[in-house]
Each structure stands twice: as structure tokens, then as C-alpha cells.
Design a protein around this motif. Structure first.
Motif, mmCIF file in Angstrom:
data_model
loop_
_atom_site.group_PDB
_atom_site.id
_atom_site.type_symbol
_atom_site.label_atom_id
_atom_site.label_comp_id
_atom_site.label_asym_id
_atom_site.label_seq_id
_atom_site.Cartn_x
_atom_site.Cartn_y
_atom_site.Cartn_z
ATOM 1 N N ALA A 138 -13.657 -104.819 -17.055
ATOM 2 C CA ALA A 138 -13.962 -106.238 -16.873
ATOM 3 C C ALA A 138 -15.180 -106.615 -17.711
ATOM 4 C CB ALA A 138 -14.235 -106.527 -15.402
ATOM 5 N N PHE A 139 -15.180 -107.861 -18.147
ATOM 6 C CA PHE A 139 -16.318 -108.428 -18.860
ATOM 7 C C PHE A 139 -16.710 -109.718 -18.156
ATOM 8 C CE2 PHE A 139 -13.852 -106.330 -22.321
ATOM 9 C CZ PHE A 139 -14.769 -105.359 -22.659
ATOM 10 N N GLY A 140 -18.014 -109.937 -18.047
ATOM 11 C CA GLY A 140 -18.462 -111.157 -17.396
ATOM 12 C C GLY A 140 -19.877 -111.527 -17.766
ATOM 13 N N ILE A 141 -20.320 -112.591 -17.159
ATOM 14 C CA ILE A 141 -21.648 -113.142 -17.415
ATOM 15 C C ILE A 141 -22.597 -112.673 -16.308
ATOM 16 C CG2 ILE A 141 -22.989 -115.269 -17.736
ATOM 17 C CD1 ILE A 141 -20.874 -114.702 -19.950
ATOM 18 N N GLU A 142 -23.739 -112.198 -16.721
ATOM 19 C CA GLU A 142 -24.759 -111.737 -15.776
ATOM 20 C C GLU A 142 -25.079 -112.843 -14.774
ATOM 21 O OE1 GLU A 142 -29.238 -109.854 -15.918
ATOM 22 O OE2 GLU A 142 -28.362 -110.653 -17.733
ATOM 23 N N GLU A 146 -23.098 -113.923 -12.383
ATOM 24 C CA GLU A 146 -21.879 -114.423 -11.757
ATOM 25 C C GLU A 146 -21.284 -113.330 -10.875
ATOM 26 O OE1 GLU A 146 -20.585 -117.545 -15.313
ATOM 27 O OE2 GLU A 146 -19.245 -115.888 -14.823
ATOM 28 N N ASP A 147 -20.699 -113.712 -9.767
ATOM 29 C CA ASP A 147 -20.132 -112.734 -8.834
ATOM 30 C C ASP A 147 -18.929 -112.015 -9.423
ATOM 31 O OD1 ASP A 147 -22.008 -113.287 -6.857
ATOM 32 O OD2 ASP A 147 -20.739 -114.796 -5.895
ATOM 33 N N ASP A 148 -18.037 -112.763 -10.021
ATOM 34 C CA ASP A 148 -16.797 -112.200 -10.546
ATOM 35 C C ASP A 148 -16.827 -112.125 -12.070
ATOM 36 O OD1 ASP A 148 -15.593 -112.021 -7.991
ATOM 37 O OD2 ASP A 148 -15.069 -114.152 -8.091
ATOM 38 N N PRO A 149 -16.132 -111.126 -12.609
ATOM 39 C CA PRO A 149 -16.018 -111.082 -14.073
ATOM 40 C C PRO A 149 -15.155 -112.246 -14.560
ATOM 41 C CG PRO A 149 -14.605 -109.423 -13.075
ATOM 42 C CD PRO A 149 -15.395 -110.046 -11.959
ATOM 43 N N ARG A 150 -15.252 -112.543 -15.816
ATOM 44 C CA ARG A 150 -14.444 -113.626 -16.389
ATOM 45 C C ARG A 150 -13.083 -113.147 -16.860
ATOM 46 N NH1 ARG A 150 -18.155 -118.086 -19.203
ATOM 47 N NH2 ARG A 150 -19.551 -118.383 -17.444
ATOM 48 N N VAL A 151 -13.007 -111.885 -17.271
ATOM 49 C CA VAL A 151 -11.745 -111.349 -17.766
ATOM 50 C C VAL A 151 -11.621 -109.888 -17.351
ATOM 51 C CG1 VAL A 151 -12.610 -110.653 -20.046
ATOM 52 C CG2 VAL A 151 -10.227 -111.284 -19.808
ATOM 53 N N VAL A 152 -10.384 -109.481 -17.067
ATOM 54 C CA VAL A 152 -10.100 -108.106 -16.667
ATOM 55 C C VAL A 152 -8.968 -107.588 -17.547
ATOM 56 C CG1 VAL A 152 -9.284 -106.616 -14.795
ATOM 57 C CG2 VAL A 152 -10.831 -108.508 -14.287
ATOM 58 N N LEU A 153 -9.161 -106.378 -18.063
ATOM 59 C CA LEU A 153 -8.162 -105.721 -18.901
ATOM 60 C C LEU A 153 -7.643 -104.497 -18.166
ATOM 61 C CD1 LEU A 153 -10.371 -105.556 -22.133
ATOM 62 C CD2 LEU A 153 -8.838 -107.419 -21.465
ATOM 63 N N ASP A 175 -17.308 -102.592 -15.410
ATOM 64 C CA ASP A 175 -17.617 -104.018 -15.358
ATOM 65 C C ASP A 175 -18.903 -104.237 -16.149
ATOM 66 O OD1 ASP A 175 -18.094 -106.688 -14.764
ATOM 67 O OD2 ASP A 175 -17.844 -106.451 -12.600
ATOM 68 N N LEU A 176 -18.758 -104.808 -17.325
ATOM 69 C CA LEU A 176 -19.895 -105.024 -18.218
ATOM 70 C C LEU A 176 -20.336 -106.473 -18.136
ATOM 71 C CD1 LEU A 176 -18.209 -102.575 -19.379
ATOM 72 C CD2 LEU A 176 -19.484 -102.990 -21.451
ATOM 73 N N ARG A 177 -21.656 -106.660 -18.059
ATOM 74 C CA ARG A 177 -22.228 -108.002 -17.929
ATOM 75 C C ARG A 177 -23.380 -108.186 -18.905
ATOM 76 N NH1 ARG A 177 -20.417 -110.579 -13.139
ATOM 77 N NH2 ARG A 177 -18.665 -109.309 -12.424
ATOM 78 N N ALA A 178 -23.505 -109.408 -19.355
ATOM 79 C CA ALA A 178 -24.629 -109.821 -20.198
ATOM 80 C C ALA A 178 -24.738 -111.334 -20.083
ATOM 81 C CB ALA A 178 -24.400 -109.414 -21.659
ATOM 82 N N SER A 179 -25.858 -111.873 -20.514
ATOM 83 C CA SER A 179 -25.964 -113.329 -20.575
ATOM 84 C C SER A 179 -25.021 -113.813 -21.672
ATOM 85 C CB SER A 179 -27.407 -113.748 -20.891
ATOM 86 O OG SER A 179 -27.731 -113.377 -22.223
ATOM 87 N N ASN A 180 -24.648 -115.064 -21.612
ATOM 88 C CA ASN A 180 -23.781 -115.625 -22.645
ATOM 89 C C ASN A 180 -24.427 -115.457 -24.021
ATOM 90 O OD1 ASN A 180 -21.247 -116.997 -23.210
ATOM 91 N ND2 ASN A 180 -22.557 -118.681 -23.913
ATOM 92 N N GLU A 181 -25.715 -115.684 -24.077
ATOM 93 C CA GLU A 181 -26.459 -115.545 -25.344
ATOM 94 C C GLU A 181 -26.379 -114.111 -25.879
ATOM 95 O OE1 GLU A 181 -31.067 -115.319 -25.940
ATOM 96 O OE2 GLU A 181 -30.480 -117.443 -25.915
ATOM 97 N N ASN A 182 -26.563 -113.133 -25.006
ATOM 98 C CA ASN A 182 -26.498 -111.731 -25.440
ATOM 99 C C ASN A 182 -25.083 -111.326 -25.833
ATOM 100 O OD1 ASN A 182 -29.250 -111.232 -25.228
ATOM 101 N ND2 ASN A 182 -29.098 -110.599 -23.098
ATOM 102 N N TRP A 183 -24.064 -111.826 -25.108
ATOM 103 C CA TRP A 183 -22.690 -111.542 -25.518
ATOM 104 C C TRP A 183 -22.435 -112.085 -26.920
ATOM 105 C CZ3 TRP A 183 -19.959 -107.863 -23.863
ATOM 106 C CH2 TRP A 183 -19.821 -107.555 -22.516
ATOM 107 N N MET A 184 -22.861 -113.315 -27.152
ATOM 108 C CA MET A 184 -22.604 -113.934 -28.454
ATOM 109 C C MET A 184 -23.310 -113.169 -29.573
ATOM 110 S SD MET A 184 -20.370 -116.015 -27.614
ATOM 111 C CE MET A 184 -20.026 -116.735 -29.196
#
Length: 133
Positions: free
Chosen positions: A37-41, A43-50, A71-80
């Protein structure tokens, strides 16, 4: 152009991952099976699951009650930042140690010690950027 971690992005990512230029073949040789899973730090739930079976992404999209292994998380800025200029292993290590990339589930140390997984981990970030375009 799809945004990061939307259903359109997940569909594009799945196609890239499973293509000849993707990483499915090498992970398939290792019989890799997992739910990532990938998501935003914050947030409770990930945004996408593979859901990955034998290296191939079988399903990709919004969470649907799957038992997540990674389940990997980062801020939107760090993901970008990670997607705009795909990192190598050293940059990923720095992102992890500086807490810019967090593992809500899964063990970074275990993954990084396995060359098959660490190589695929690096490659998955390059594919993330391609899935946005």
C-alpha cells in the motif's frame, strides 16, 4: 494526466509494472507475493493497494479490506520529490532515516538486505513517475 495514487494512476502503474520494462518478471523469479500500500502520512488509510502474485500486480486500486504486508507513507511533497527524480538505494535510505519515507507496515531493514527486493524497490519509484505521465 492522472494524479499520484488515484485509480487511474493505479491502473497505469499496474500496466507498467507488468510490462516487459517493469519489474514483474524479476520478482516472479523470486515467487514474490505481497500486498503493498501507498499513502499520505497522517491519513488513516492508504490511497492505493497493490496485490502482487508471483511478481505480477493482480489488482491495483483503492483499499478493499486487504491484509496489507507493506504500507509506505510520506507527505505529498515528499512523494512528489521521490517520483519526480527517482531515487537510488542511497537516496531511499536517506529518505527513510530522515523519516521522509515511513513504513507504517513492513520492515525496511529486511527488505533492503534482500538484493532482489531492494532492486525492485528502487525500480518501483521510477515506475511511479511514469504512471503519472
Amino acid at each position: 494526466m492522472p494524479e499520484l495514487f488515484t485509480n487511474d494512476w493505479a491502473t497505469n502503474y499496474k500496466e507498467l509494472w507488468n510490462s516487459n520494462d517493469g519489474i514483474a518478471k524479476e520478482l516472479g523469479q523470486s515467487n514474490f507475493n505481497s500486498v503493498v500500500a501507498f499513502g499520505i502520512e497522517g491519513e488513516d488509510d492508504p490511497r492505493v493497494v497493490l496485490t502482487i502474485s508471483n511478481g505480477q500486480i493482480i489488482t491495483a486500486g483503492t483499499p478493499n479490506g486487504e491484509l496489507i504486508n507493506w504500507d509506505l507513507r510520506a507527505s505529498n511533497e515528499n512523494w512528489m520529490a521521490l517520483v519526480a527524480k527517482p531515487p537510488g538505494l542511497m537516496k531511499l535510505g536517506l529518505a527513510y532515516t530522515s523519516r521522509k519515507l515511513k513504513f507504517k507496515k513492513g520492515d525496511y531493514a529486511v527488505m533492503i538486505k534482500d538484493p532482489r527486493l531492494s532492486t525492485a524497490f528502487v525500480k518501483c519509484f521510477a515506475l511511479m513517475g511514469k504512471a503519472v505521465n
